[in-house]
Design a protein around this motif. Structure first.
Motif, PDB file in Angstrom:
ATOM      1  N   GLU A  34       0.799  -1.214  -0.022  1.00  0.00           N
ATOM      2  CA  GLU A  34      -0.104  -0.042   0.001  1.00  0.00           C
ATOM      3  C   GLU A  34       0.873   1.292  -0.070  1.00  0.00           C
ATOM      4  OE1 GLU A  34      -2.806   0.045   3.307  1.00  0.00           O
ATOM      5  OE2 GLU A  34      -3.213   2.341   2.979  1.00  0.00           O
ATOM      6  N   SER A  36       0.628   5.761  -1.484  1.00  0.00           N
ATOM      7  CA  SER A  36      -0.546   6.547  -2.198  1.00  0.00           C
ATOM      8  C   SER A  36       0.346   7.617  -2.543  1.00  0.00           C
ATOM      9  CB  SER A  36      -1.467   7.320  -1.099  1.00  0.00           C
ATOM     10  OG  SER A  36      -0.694   8.083  -0.249  1.00  0.00           O
ATOM     11  N   TRP A  39       0.892  10.147   0.304  1.00  0.00           N
ATOM     12  CA  TRP A  39       2.051  10.198   1.077  1.00  0.00           C
ATOM     13  C   TRP A  39       3.461  10.226   0.280  1.00  0.00           C
ATOM     14  CZ3 TRP A  39       6.923   7.787   1.446  1.00  0.00           C
ATOM     15  CH2 TRP A  39       7.284   7.781   2.814  1.00  0.00           C
ATOM     16  N   ARG A  43       5.849  13.578   1.853  1.00  0.00           N
ATOM     17  CA  ARG A  43       7.331  13.144   2.475  1.00  0.00           C
ATOM     18  C   ARG A  43       8.417  13.323   1.598  1.00  0.00           C
ATOM     19  NH1 ARG A  43       6.739  10.291   7.431  1.00  0.00           N
ATOM     20  NH2 ARG A  43       4.673  10.252   7.752  1.00  0.00           N
ATOM     21  N   CYS A 119      25.110   9.229  -5.425  1.00  0.00           N
ATOM     22  CA  CYS A 119      24.336  10.303  -5.903  1.00  0.00           C
ATOM     23  C   CYS A 119      25.426  11.623  -5.718  1.00  0.00           C
ATOM     24  CB  CYS A 119      23.236  10.797  -4.854  1.00  0.00           C
ATOM     25  SG  CYS A 119      21.937   9.362  -4.820  1.00  0.00           S
ATOM     26  N   THR A 159       9.345   1.820   1.001  1.00  0.00           N
ATOM     27  CA  THR A 159       9.910   2.771   1.719  1.00  0.00           C
ATOM     28  C   THR A 159      11.193   3.259   0.791  1.00  0.00           C
ATOM     29  OG1 THR A 159      11.850   1.426   2.953  1.00  0.00           O
ATOM     30  CG2 THR A 159       9.695   2.022   3.931  1.00  0.00           C
ATOM     31  N   VAL A 162       9.518   4.127  -4.274  1.00  0.00           N
ATOM     32  CA  VAL A 162       9.064   5.310  -4.537  1.00  0.00           C
ATOM     33  C   VAL A 162       9.754   6.366  -4.905  1.00  0.00           C
ATOM     34  CG1 VAL A 162       6.839   4.386  -3.428  1.00  0.00           C
ATOM     35  CG2 VAL A 162       8.327   6.060  -2.317  1.00  0.00           C
ATOM     36  N   LEU A 163      10.945   6.194  -4.563  1.00  0.00           N
ATOM     37  CA  LEU A 163      11.859   7.498  -4.518  1.00  0.00           C
ATOM     38  C   LEU A 163      12.586   7.626  -5.647  1.00  0.00           C
ATOM     39  CD1 LEU A 163      13.527   6.846  -1.108  1.00  0.00           C
ATOM     40  CD2 LEU A 163      11.502   8.218  -1.529  1.00  0.00           C
ATOM     41  N   PHE A 164      12.839   6.806  -6.430  1.00  0.00           N
ATOM     42  CA  PHE A 164      13.882   6.902  -7.456  1.00  0.00           C
ATOM     43  C   PHE A 164      13.595   6.582  -9.107  1.00  0.00           C
ATOM     44  CE2 PHE A 164      15.961   5.413  -3.785  1.00  0.00           C
ATOM     45  CZ  PHE A 164      17.186   5.907  -3.736  1.00  0.00           C
ATOM     46  N   GLN A 218      15.870   7.810   7.413  1.00  0.00           N
ATOM     47  CA  GLN A 218      16.172   8.822   8.411  1.00  0.00           C
ATOM     48  C   GLN A 218      17.542   9.222   8.640  1.00  0.00           C
ATOM     49  OE1 GLN A 218      13.423   8.170  11.847  1.00  0.00           O
ATOM     50  NE2 GLN A 218      11.591   8.113  10.535  1.00  0.00           N
ATOM     51  N   VAL A 220      19.803   8.827   6.473  1.00  0.00           N
ATOM     52  CA  VAL A 220      20.403   9.433   5.333  1.00  0.00           C
ATOM     53  C   VAL A 220      19.859  10.981   5.441  1.00  0.00           C
ATOM     54  CG1 VAL A 220      20.108   9.798   3.226  1.00  0.00           C
ATOM     55  CG2 VAL A 220      20.383   7.307   3.905  1.00  0.00           C
ATOM     56  N   HIS A 252      21.284  18.019  -5.668  1.00  0.00           N
ATOM     57  CA  HIS A 252      20.963  16.432  -5.938  1.00  0.00           C
ATOM     58  C   HIS A 252      19.530  16.435  -5.367  1.00  0.00           C
ATOM     59  CE1 HIS A 252      20.313  12.646  -5.717  1.00  0.00           C
ATOM     60  NE2 HIS A 252      20.532  12.341  -4.615  1.00  0.00           N
ATOM     61  N   ALA A 254      16.893  14.535  -4.289  1.00  0.00           N
ATOM     62  CA  ALA A 254      16.704  13.456  -3.548  1.00  0.00           C
ATOM     63  C   ALA A 254      15.031  13.368  -2.921  1.00  0.00           C
ATOM     64  CB  ALA A 254      17.794  13.221  -2.375  1.00  0.00           C
ATOM     65  N   ASN A 255      15.032  14.701  -2.492  1.00  0.00           N
ATOM     66  CA  ASN A 255      13.802  14.854  -1.678  1.00  0.00           C
ATOM     67  C   ASN A 255      13.508  16.427  -1.170  1.00  0.00           C
ATOM     68  OD1 ASN A 255      12.327  15.220   0.768  1.00  0.00           O
ATOM     69  ND2 ASN A 255      12.437  13.151   1.315  1.00  0.00           N
ATOM     70  N   GLY A 313      25.328  11.230  -1.320  1.00  0.00           N
ATOM     71  CA  GLY A 313      24.718  10.082  -1.510  1.00  0.00           C
ATOM     72  C   GLY A 313      25.471   8.891  -0.660  1.00  0.00           C
TER      73      GLY A 313
HETATM   74  N1  ACO Z   1       3.885   4.887   1.088  1.00  0.00           N
HETATM   75  C1  ACO Z   1       3.160   4.957   2.458  1.00  0.00           C
HETATM   76  N2  ACO Z   1       3.565   4.818   3.605  1.00  0.00           N
HETATM   77  C2  ACO Z   1       4.903   4.622   3.722  1.00  0.00           C
HETATM   78  C3  ACO Z   1       5.917   4.647   2.652  1.00  0.00           C
HETATM   79  C4  ACO Z   1       5.176   4.687   1.338  1.00  0.00           C
HETATM   80  N3  ACO Z   1       6.004   4.648   0.242  1.00  0.00           N
HETATM   81  N4  ACO Z   1       7.173   4.340   2.870  1.00  0.00           N
HETATM   82  C5  ACO Z   1       6.885   4.390   4.206  1.00  0.00           C
HETATM   83  N5  ACO Z   1       5.802   4.415   4.794  1.00  0.00           N
HETATM   84  C6  ACO Z   1       5.345   4.555   6.072  1.00  0.00           C
HETATM   85  C7  ACO Z   1       6.347   3.701   7.096  1.00  0.00           C
HETATM   86  O1  ACO Z   1       6.074   2.365   7.308  1.00  0.00           O
HETATM   87  C8  ACO Z   1       5.860   4.205   8.425  1.00  0.00           C
HETATM   88  O2  ACO Z   1       4.602   3.716   8.743  1.00  0.00           O
HETATM   89  P1  ACO Z   1       4.670   3.537  10.489  1.00  0.00           P
HETATM   90  O3  ACO Z   1       4.564   4.840  10.988  1.00  0.00           O
HETATM   91  O4  ACO Z   1       3.312   2.807  10.464  1.00  0.00           O
HETATM   92  O5  ACO Z   1       5.592   2.727  10.748  1.00  0.00           O
HETATM   93  C9  ACO Z   1       5.493   5.846   7.880  1.00  0.00           C
HETATM   94  O6  ACO Z   1       5.210   5.545   6.598  1.00  0.00           O
HETATM   95  C10 ACO Z   1       6.788   6.758   8.213  1.00  0.00           C
HETATM   96  O7  ACO Z   1       7.963   6.087   7.874  1.00  0.00           O
HETATM   97  P2  ACO Z   1       9.295   6.883   7.958  1.00  0.00           P
HETATM   98  O8  ACO Z   1      10.239   5.926   7.219  1.00  0.00           O
HETATM   99  O9  ACO Z   1       9.472   7.323   9.359  1.00  0.00           O
HETATM  100  O10 ACO Z   1       9.160   8.156   7.004  1.00  0.00           O
HETATM  101  P3  ACO Z   1       9.976   9.464   6.876  1.00  0.00           P
HETATM  102  O11 ACO Z   1       8.895  10.538   7.356  1.00  0.00           O
HETATM  103  O12 ACO Z   1      11.178   9.367   7.692  1.00  0.00           O
HETATM  104  O13 ACO Z   1      10.173   9.466   5.111  1.00  0.00           O
HETATM  105  C11 ACO Z   1      11.827   8.861   3.813  1.00  0.00           C
HETATM  106  C12 ACO Z   1      10.831   8.486   4.602  1.00  0.00           C
HETATM  107  C13 ACO Z   1      10.783   9.710   2.758  1.00  0.00           C
HETATM  108  C14 ACO Z   1      12.557   7.826   2.788  1.00  0.00           C
HETATM  109  C15 ACO Z   1      12.532  10.177   4.256  1.00  0.00           C
HETATM  110  O14 ACO Z   1      13.272   9.348   5.357  1.00  0.00           O
HETATM  111  C16 ACO Z   1      13.636  10.632   3.502  1.00  0.00           C
HETATM  112  O15 ACO Z   1      13.466  11.494   2.789  1.00  0.00           O
HETATM  113  N6  ACO Z   1      14.899  10.259   3.682  1.00  0.00           N
HETATM  114  C17 ACO Z   1      16.014  10.529   3.070  1.00  0.00           C
HETATM  115  C18 ACO Z   1      16.346   9.755   2.159  1.00  0.00           C
HETATM  116  C19 ACO Z   1      16.621  10.017   0.679  1.00  0.00           C
HETATM  117  O16 ACO Z   1      16.076  10.811   0.407  1.00  0.00           O
HETATM  118  N7  ACO Z   1      17.144   9.059   0.119  1.00  0.00           N
HETATM  119  C20 ACO Z   1      17.560   9.142  -1.203  1.00  0.00           C
HETATM  120  C21 ACO Z   1      18.771   8.376  -1.677  1.00  0.00           C
HETATM  121  S1  ACO Z   1      19.944   9.130  -0.749  1.00  0.00           S
HETATM  122  C22 ACO Z   1      20.164  10.420  -1.456  1.00  0.00           C
HETATM  123  O17 ACO Z   1      20.085  10.688  -2.711  1.00  0.00           O
HETATM  124  C23 ACO Z   1      21.232  11.353  -0.915  1.00  0.00           C
END
Ligand code: ACO
Length: 325
Positions: A34, A36, A39, A43, A119, A159, A162-164, A218, A220, A252, A254-255, A313
Protein backbone atom coordinates in the motif's frame (compact mmCIF):
# COMPACT_ATOMS: atom_id res chain seq x y z
CA UNK A 1 47.66 32.92 -18.38
CA UNK A 2 45.65 30.88 -15.86
CA UNK A 3 43.74 28.01 -17.36
CA UNK A 4 40.17 27.53 -16.14
CA UNK A 5 37.26 25.27 -17.10
CA UNK A 6 33.79 26.40 -18.11
CA UNK A 7 30.50 24.65 -18.96
CA UNK A 8 29.73 25.43 -22.61
CA UNK A 9 26.75 23.12 -23.16
CA UNK A 10 24.21 21.07 -21.24
CA UNK A 11 21.96 18.19 -22.27
CA UNK A 12 19.69 15.59 -20.77
CA UNK A 13 17.49 12.66 -21.63
CA UNK A 14 14.61 10.89 -19.88
CA UNK A 15 13.28 7.52 -21.04
CA UNK A 16 9.75 8.03 -22.42
CA UNK A 17 7.83 5.93 -19.87
CA UNK A 18 6.54 8.41 -17.24
CA UNK A 19 5.19 6.70 -14.14
CA UNK A 20 3.04 8.84 -11.85
CA UNK A 21 2.61 8.13 -8.14
CA UNK A 22 -0.89 6.85 -8.93
CA UNK A 23 0.52 4.48 -11.58
CA UNK A 24 3.11 3.19 -9.12
CA UNK A 25 0.56 2.88 -6.31
CA UNK A 26 -1.63 0.66 -8.47
CA UNK A 27 1.37 -1.47 -9.58
CA UNK A 28 2.37 -1.93 -5.92
CA UNK A 29 -1.24 -2.65 -4.90
CA UNK A 30 -1.14 -5.65 -7.25
CA UNK A 31 1.71 -6.97 -5.04
CA UNK A 32 -0.31 -6.28 -1.88
CA UNK A 33 1.77 -3.18 -1.00
CA UNK A 34 0.00 0.00 0.00
CA UNK A 35 1.16 3.51 -0.87
CA UNK A 36 -0.49 6.69 -2.12
CA UNK A 37 0.16 9.80 -4.15
CA UNK A 38 -0.51 11.84 -1.02
CA UNK A 39 2.13 10.00 1.11
CA UNK A 40 4.78 10.24 -1.60
CA UNK A 41 4.14 13.94 -2.36
CA UNK A 42 4.03 14.97 1.32
CA UNK A 43 7.20 13.08 2.34
CA UNK A 44 9.31 13.59 -0.80
CA UNK A 45 7.82 16.12 -3.26
CA UNK A 46 7.92 13.44 -5.98
CA UNK A 47 4.90 13.28 -8.34
CA UNK A 48 6.35 11.18 -11.18
CA UNK A 49 9.52 9.47 -12.39
CA UNK A 50 10.65 7.91 -15.67
CA UNK A 51 11.55 4.23 -16.01
CA UNK A 52 13.66 2.85 -18.85
CA UNK A 53 12.42 -0.12 -20.87
CA UNK A 54 13.92 -3.53 -20.04
CA UNK A 55 16.47 -3.46 -22.89
CA UNK A 56 17.61 0.13 -22.31
CA UNK A 57 20.98 0.61 -20.60
CA UNK A 58 22.71 3.47 -18.82
CA UNK A 59 24.89 4.09 -21.91
CA UNK A 60 21.75 4.37 -24.09
CA UNK A 61 20.44 7.19 -21.88
CA UNK A 62 23.90 8.75 -21.50
CA UNK A 63 24.59 8.98 -25.21
CA UNK A 64 21.34 10.87 -25.84
CA UNK A 65 22.13 13.40 -23.09
CA UNK A 66 25.71 13.67 -24.39
CA UNK A 67 24.55 14.42 -27.95
CA UNK A 68 22.31 17.25 -26.66
CA UNK A 69 25.18 18.73 -24.61
CA UNK A 70 27.61 18.50 -27.54
CA UNK A 71 25.08 20.22 -29.81
CA UNK A 72 24.46 22.96 -27.23
CA UNK A 73 28.23 23.54 -26.93
CA UNK A 74 28.45 23.95 -30.71
CA UNK A 75 31.26 21.41 -31.06
CA UNK A 76 31.59 18.05 -32.81
CA UNK A 77 31.76 14.73 -30.94
CA UNK A 78 35.24 14.27 -32.42
CA UNK A 79 36.45 17.37 -30.51
CA UNK A 80 35.87 15.63 -27.14
CA UNK A 81 39.16 14.59 -25.52
CA UNK A 82 37.87 13.20 -22.19
CA UNK A 83 34.71 11.33 -21.15
CA UNK A 84 33.83 10.86 -17.48
CA UNK A 85 30.56 9.09 -16.69
CA UNK A 86 29.17 9.01 -13.16
CA UNK A 87 26.96 5.99 -12.51
CA UNK A 88 26.17 3.26 -10.01
CA UNK A 89 24.24 1.26 -12.61
CA UNK A 90 26.74 0.64 -15.44
CA UNK A 91 25.82 -1.55 -18.42
CA UNK A 92 28.37 -4.22 -17.43
CA UNK A 93 30.74 -5.06 -14.57
CA UNK A 94 33.38 -3.94 -17.07
CA UNK A 95 34.28 -2.23 -19.33
CA UNK A 96 33.06 1.17 -18.18
CA UNK A 97 29.85 2.68 -19.52
CA UNK A 98 32.02 5.65 -20.55
CA UNK A 99 33.85 3.46 -23.09
CA UNK A 100 30.51 2.21 -24.45
CA UNK A 101 29.28 5.81 -24.76
CA UNK A 102 32.49 6.79 -26.56
CA UNK A 103 31.88 4.06 -29.14
CA UNK A 104 28.19 4.99 -29.52
CA UNK A 105 29.26 8.59 -30.19
CA UNK A 106 31.40 7.26 -33.03
CA UNK A 107 34.67 8.52 -31.57
CA UNK A 108 37.82 6.80 -30.30
CA UNK A 109 41.11 7.52 -28.63
CA UNK A 110 40.23 9.94 -25.83
CA UNK A 111 40.40 8.85 -22.17
CA UNK A 112 37.07 7.48 -20.93
CA UNK A 113 36.18 6.11 -17.50
CA UNK A 114 33.36 5.80 -14.97
CA UNK A 115 33.16 7.39 -11.54
CA UNK A 116 31.33 5.60 -8.73
CA UNK A 117 30.21 7.96 -5.98
CA UNK A 118 26.48 7.17 -6.13
CA UNK A 119 24.36 10.36 -5.90
CA UNK A 120 27.50 12.54 -5.53
CA UNK A 121 28.96 11.01 -8.69
CA UNK A 122 28.31 13.94 -11.01
CA UNK A 123 29.92 16.44 -8.64
CA UNK A 124 32.93 14.13 -8.25
CA UNK A 125 33.17 13.71 -12.05
CA UNK A 126 32.97 17.46 -12.63
CA UNK A 127 35.78 18.11 -10.14
CA UNK A 128 37.99 15.47 -11.81
CA UNK A 129 37.31 16.96 -15.27
CA UNK A 130 38.02 20.48 -13.97
CA UNK A 131 41.32 19.30 -12.47
CA UNK A 132 42.35 17.53 -15.71
CA UNK A 133 41.53 20.62 -17.78
CA UNK A 134 43.48 22.87 -15.40
CA UNK A 135 46.57 20.65 -15.69
CA UNK A 136 46.31 20.57 -19.49
CA UNK A 137 45.46 16.84 -19.60
CA UNK A 138 42.19 17.64 -21.42
CA UNK A 139 40.56 20.61 -23.17
CA UNK A 140 37.03 19.53 -24.04
CA UNK A 141 35.52 17.12 -21.52
CA UNK A 142 32.18 15.37 -21.65
CA UNK A 143 30.91 14.88 -18.10
CA UNK A 144 27.82 12.70 -17.76
CA UNK A 145 25.61 11.39 -14.97
CA UNK A 146 23.38 8.50 -16.05
CA UNK A 147 21.42 5.81 -14.22
CA UNK A 148 18.87 3.03 -14.58
CA UNK A 149 18.11 2.87 -10.85
CA UNK A 150 14.83 1.06 -11.57
CA UNK A 151 17.00 -2.09 -12.09
CA UNK A 152 18.21 -2.10 -8.47
CA UNK A 153 14.95 -1.18 -6.75
CA UNK A 154 13.10 -3.61 -4.51
CA UNK A 155 9.47 -3.21 -5.59
CA UNK A 156 8.44 -5.06 -2.44
CA UNK A 157 9.93 -2.25 -0.29
CA UNK A 158 7.65 0.80 -0.38
CA UNK A 159 10.09 2.86 1.69
CA UNK A 160 12.59 2.96 -1.21
CA UNK A 161 10.96 2.00 -4.54
CA UNK A 162 8.83 5.17 -4.68
CA UNK A 163 11.86 7.46 -4.49
CA UNK A 164 13.98 6.74 -7.57
CA UNK A 165 13.86 7.11 -11.36
CA UNK A 166 15.99 6.68 -14.49
CA UNK A 167 17.62 9.35 -16.69
CA UNK A 168 20.79 11.06 -17.84
CA UNK A 169 22.30 14.54 -17.88
CA UNK A 170 25.54 15.81 -19.38
CA UNK A 171 27.70 18.88 -19.72
CA UNK A 172 30.58 19.85 -22.00
CA UNK A 173 33.35 21.40 -19.90
CA UNK A 174 35.95 23.32 -21.91
CA UNK A 175 39.25 25.03 -21.17
CA UNK A 176 38.76 28.78 -20.83
CA UNK A 177 40.69 31.97 -20.04
CA UNK A 178 37.96 32.95 -17.59
CA UNK A 179 36.30 30.88 -14.81
CA UNK A 180 34.11 28.78 -15.01
CA UNK A 181 34.43 26.58 -12.04
CA UNK A 182 35.40 28.78 -9.09
CA UNK A 183 35.87 26.23 -6.30
CA UNK A 184 34.86 22.79 -5.09
CA UNK A 185 34.70 20.66 -1.97
CA UNK A 186 34.54 16.84 -1.95
CA UNK A 187 34.23 14.39 0.93
CA UNK A 188 33.48 10.79 1.88
CA UNK A 189 33.00 8.91 5.14
CA UNK A 190 33.03 5.15 4.66
CA UNK A 191 31.75 4.35 8.12
CA UNK A 192 28.24 5.02 6.77
CA UNK A 193 28.39 2.37 4.02
CA UNK A 194 25.47 0.47 5.55
CA UNK A 195 22.85 3.24 5.57
CA UNK A 196 22.55 3.33 1.78
CA UNK A 197 23.87 0.45 -0.30
CA UNK A 198 23.30 -2.37 -2.76
CA UNK A 199 25.12 -5.09 -0.82
CA UNK A 200 25.16 -7.83 -3.46
CA UNK A 201 28.12 -8.78 -5.63
CA UNK A 202 28.92 -11.08 -8.55
CA UNK A 203 31.13 -14.03 -7.67
CA UNK A 204 31.75 -17.39 -9.31
CA UNK A 205 29.08 -16.69 -11.92
CA UNK A 206 26.38 -15.93 -9.35
CA UNK A 207 24.98 -12.94 -7.52
CA UNK A 208 26.01 -13.22 -3.89
CA UNK A 209 23.99 -11.26 -1.35
CA UNK A 210 21.08 -8.92 -2.02
CA UNK A 211 21.45 -7.00 -5.31
CA UNK A 212 18.69 -4.49 -4.42
CA UNK A 213 18.91 -1.05 -2.81
CA UNK A 214 18.76 -0.83 0.99
CA UNK A 215 18.36 2.48 2.81
CA UNK A 216 17.90 3.82 6.32
CA UNK A 217 15.94 6.87 5.17
CA UNK A 218 16.02 8.81 8.42
CA UNK A 219 19.78 8.35 8.91
CA UNK A 220 20.38 9.48 5.33
CA UNK A 221 18.11 12.49 5.79
CA UNK A 222 19.89 13.70 8.94
CA UNK A 223 23.39 13.28 7.50
CA UNK A 224 22.48 14.81 4.13
CA UNK A 225 21.19 18.10 5.48
CA UNK A 226 24.28 18.75 7.61
CA UNK A 227 26.91 17.86 5.03
CA UNK A 228 25.20 19.79 2.23
CA UNK A 229 25.37 22.98 4.28
CA UNK A 230 29.02 22.34 5.22
CA UNK A 231 30.10 21.60 1.62
CA UNK A 232 28.35 24.69 0.26
CA UNK A 233 29.93 26.93 2.90
CA UNK A 234 33.39 25.41 2.29
CA UNK A 235 33.14 25.96 -1.48
CA UNK A 236 31.95 29.54 -0.96
CA UNK A 237 34.82 30.27 1.46
CA UNK A 238 37.42 28.90 -0.99
CA UNK A 239 36.11 31.30 -3.66
CA UNK A 240 35.87 34.27 -1.24
CA UNK A 241 32.08 34.40 -1.71
CA UNK A 242 29.00 34.17 0.48
CA UNK A 243 25.62 32.50 0.03
CA UNK A 244 24.27 35.90 -1.09
CA UNK A 245 26.40 35.54 -4.25
CA UNK A 246 24.52 32.36 -5.33
CA UNK A 247 21.99 32.97 -8.11
CA UNK A 248 20.90 29.31 -8.27
CA UNK A 249 21.35 26.32 -5.99
CA UNK A 250 21.22 23.14 -8.11
CA UNK A 251 21.09 20.39 -5.48
CA UNK A 252 20.91 16.62 -5.85
CA UNK A 253 17.20 15.92 -6.32
CA UNK A 254 16.60 13.37 -3.55
CA UNK A 255 13.76 14.84 -1.59
CA UNK A 256 12.13 18.30 -1.49
CA UNK A 257 12.45 18.41 2.30
CA UNK A 258 16.25 17.94 2.13
CA UNK A 259 16.40 20.76 -0.42
CA UNK A 260 14.20 23.05 1.70
CA UNK A 261 16.31 22.39 4.81
CA UNK A 262 19.55 23.06 2.92
CA UNK A 263 18.18 26.30 1.45
CA UNK A 264 16.98 27.42 4.89
CA UNK A 265 20.38 26.74 6.47
CA UNK A 266 22.07 28.75 3.69
CA UNK A 267 19.39 31.46 4.02
CA UNK A 268 18.46 31.06 0.35
CA UNK A 269 14.82 31.50 -0.71
CA UNK A 270 13.29 28.50 -2.50
CA UNK A 271 12.88 30.59 -5.66
CA UNK A 272 16.68 30.33 -6.03
CA UNK A 273 16.61 26.53 -5.86
CA UNK A 274 16.25 24.46 -9.05
CA UNK A 275 13.67 21.74 -8.29
CA UNK A 276 12.95 18.84 -10.66
CA UNK A 277 12.44 16.06 -8.11
CA UNK A 278 8.68 16.40 -8.64
CA UNK A 279 8.99 15.17 -12.25
CA UNK A 280 12.23 13.12 -12.16
CA UNK A 281 12.30 11.50 -8.71
CA UNK A 282 15.81 10.73 -7.46
CA UNK A 283 17.95 9.78 -10.47
CA UNK A 284 21.15 9.50 -8.38
CA UNK A 285 24.22 10.63 -10.39
CA UNK A 286 21.96 11.95 -13.18
CA UNK A 287 19.90 14.25 -10.99
CA UNK A 288 22.12 17.36 -10.93
CA UNK A 289 22.90 17.55 -14.67
CA UNK A 290 19.23 16.72 -15.43
CA UNK A 291 18.11 19.59 -13.17
CA UNK A 292 20.74 21.93 -14.61
CA UNK A 293 19.76 21.22 -18.20
CA UNK A 294 16.04 21.64 -17.43
CA UNK A 295 16.79 25.02 -15.80
CA UNK A 296 18.98 26.16 -18.71
CA UNK A 297 16.51 25.10 -21.41
CA UNK A 298 13.55 26.68 -19.59
CA UNK A 299 15.48 29.98 -19.49
CA UNK A 300 15.79 30.04 -15.67
CA UNK A 301 19.58 29.72 -15.51
CA UNK A 302 21.39 32.26 -17.69
CA UNK A 303 24.98 32.78 -18.74
CA UNK A 304 27.00 34.79 -16.23
CA UNK A 305 25.00 33.60 -13.22
CA UNK A 306 26.65 31.94 -10.20
CA UNK A 307 25.58 28.37 -9.50
CA UNK A 308 26.14 26.06 -6.54
CA UNK A 309 25.90 22.38 -7.54
CA UNK A 310 25.64 19.99 -4.59
CA UNK A 311 25.53 16.21 -4.31
CA UNK A 312 25.18 13.71 -1.48
CA UNK A 313 24.75 9.96 -1.51
CA UNK A 314 25.90 6.47 -0.68
CA UNK A 315 29.37 5.97 0.66
CA UNK A 316 28.61 8.31 2.40
CA UNK A 317 29.84 10.84 -0.18
CA UNK A 318 29.13 14.51 -0.61
CA UNK A 319 30.45 17.58 -2.37
CA UNK A 320 29.80 20.98 -3.90
CA UNK A 321 30.96 22.90 -6.96
CA UNK A 322 30.63 26.69 -7.24
CA UNK A 323 30.74 28.04 -10.79
CA UNK A 324 30.01 30.98 -13.03
CA UNK A 325 27.78 29.64 -15.79
N1 ACO B 1 3.81 4.76 1.30
C1 ACO B 1 3.10 4.78 2.42
N2 ACO B 1 3.61 4.67 3.65
C2 ACO B 1 4.96 4.53 3.73
C3 ACO B 1 5.78 4.50 2.59
C4 ACO B 1 5.15 4.61 1.35
N3 ACO B 1 5.84 4.60 0.18
N4 ACO B 1 7.05 4.36 2.99
C5 ACO B 1 7.04 4.31 4.33
N5 ACO B 1 5.77 4.40 4.78
C6 ACO B 1 5.30 4.39 6.16
C7 ACO B 1 6.25 3.67 7.09
O1 ACO B 1 6.00 2.28 7.05
C8 ACO B 1 5.89 4.29 8.41
O2 ACO B 1 4.73 3.69 8.89
P1 ACO B 1 4.56 3.41 10.46
O3 ACO B 1 4.58 4.78 11.11
O4 ACO B 1 3.23 2.72 10.52
O5 ACO B 1 5.72 2.56 10.85
C9 ACO B 1 5.55 5.73 8.04
O6 ACO B 1 5.29 5.72 6.63
C10 ACO B 1 6.69 6.69 8.32
O7 ACO B 1 7.89 6.12 7.81
P2 ACO B 1 9.25 6.86 7.99
O8 ACO B 1 10.35 6.02 7.39
O9 ACO B 1 9.41 7.33 9.39
O10 ACO B 1 8.99 8.13 7.06
P3 ACO B 1 9.88 9.40 6.90
O11 ACO B 1 9.10 10.60 7.25
O12 ACO B 1 11.23 9.23 7.50
O13 ACO B 1 10.04 9.44 5.32
C11 ACO B 1 11.69 9.03 3.65
C12 ACO B 1 10.72 8.40 4.65
C13 ACO B 1 10.90 9.80 2.62
C14 ACO B 1 12.49 7.93 2.98
C15 ACO B 1 12.61 9.98 4.44
O14 ACO B 1 13.23 9.32 5.50
C16 ACO B 1 13.65 10.59 3.57
O15 ACO B 1 13.35 11.41 2.75
N6 ACO B 1 14.91 10.23 3.78
C17 ACO B 1 15.96 10.72 2.94
C18 ACO B 1 16.35 9.60 2.12
C19 ACO B 1 16.49 9.94 0.70
O16 ACO B 1 16.03 10.91 0.15
N7 ACO B 1 17.19 9.05 0.08
C20 ACO B 1 17.43 9.15 -1.28
C21 ACO B 1 18.64 8.42 -1.58
S1 ACO B 1 19.95 9.11 -0.73
C22 ACO B 1 20.36 10.37 -1.52
O17 ACO B 1 20.05 10.51 -2.66
C23 ACO B 1 21.10 11.32 -0.74
Amino acid sequence: MTRYSRITGTGSYLPPRRVTNADLASELAARGIETSDQWIVERTGIRARHFAGPDVTTSDLAVQAARHAIEAAGIAAGDIDLIILATSTPDMVFPSAACIVQNKLGIAGCAAFDVQAVCSGFVYALVIADSMIKTGAASKALVIGAEVFSRILDFNDRTTCVLFGDGAGAVVLEASDTPGILSSDLHADGKHVGILCVPGTVSGGQVLGDPLLKMDGQAVFKLAVGVLEDAARAALAKAGKTAADIDWLVPHQANIRIMQSTAKRLKLPMNKVVVTVDEHGNTSAASIPLALDAAVRSGKVKHGETLMLEGVGGGFTWGAVLLDF
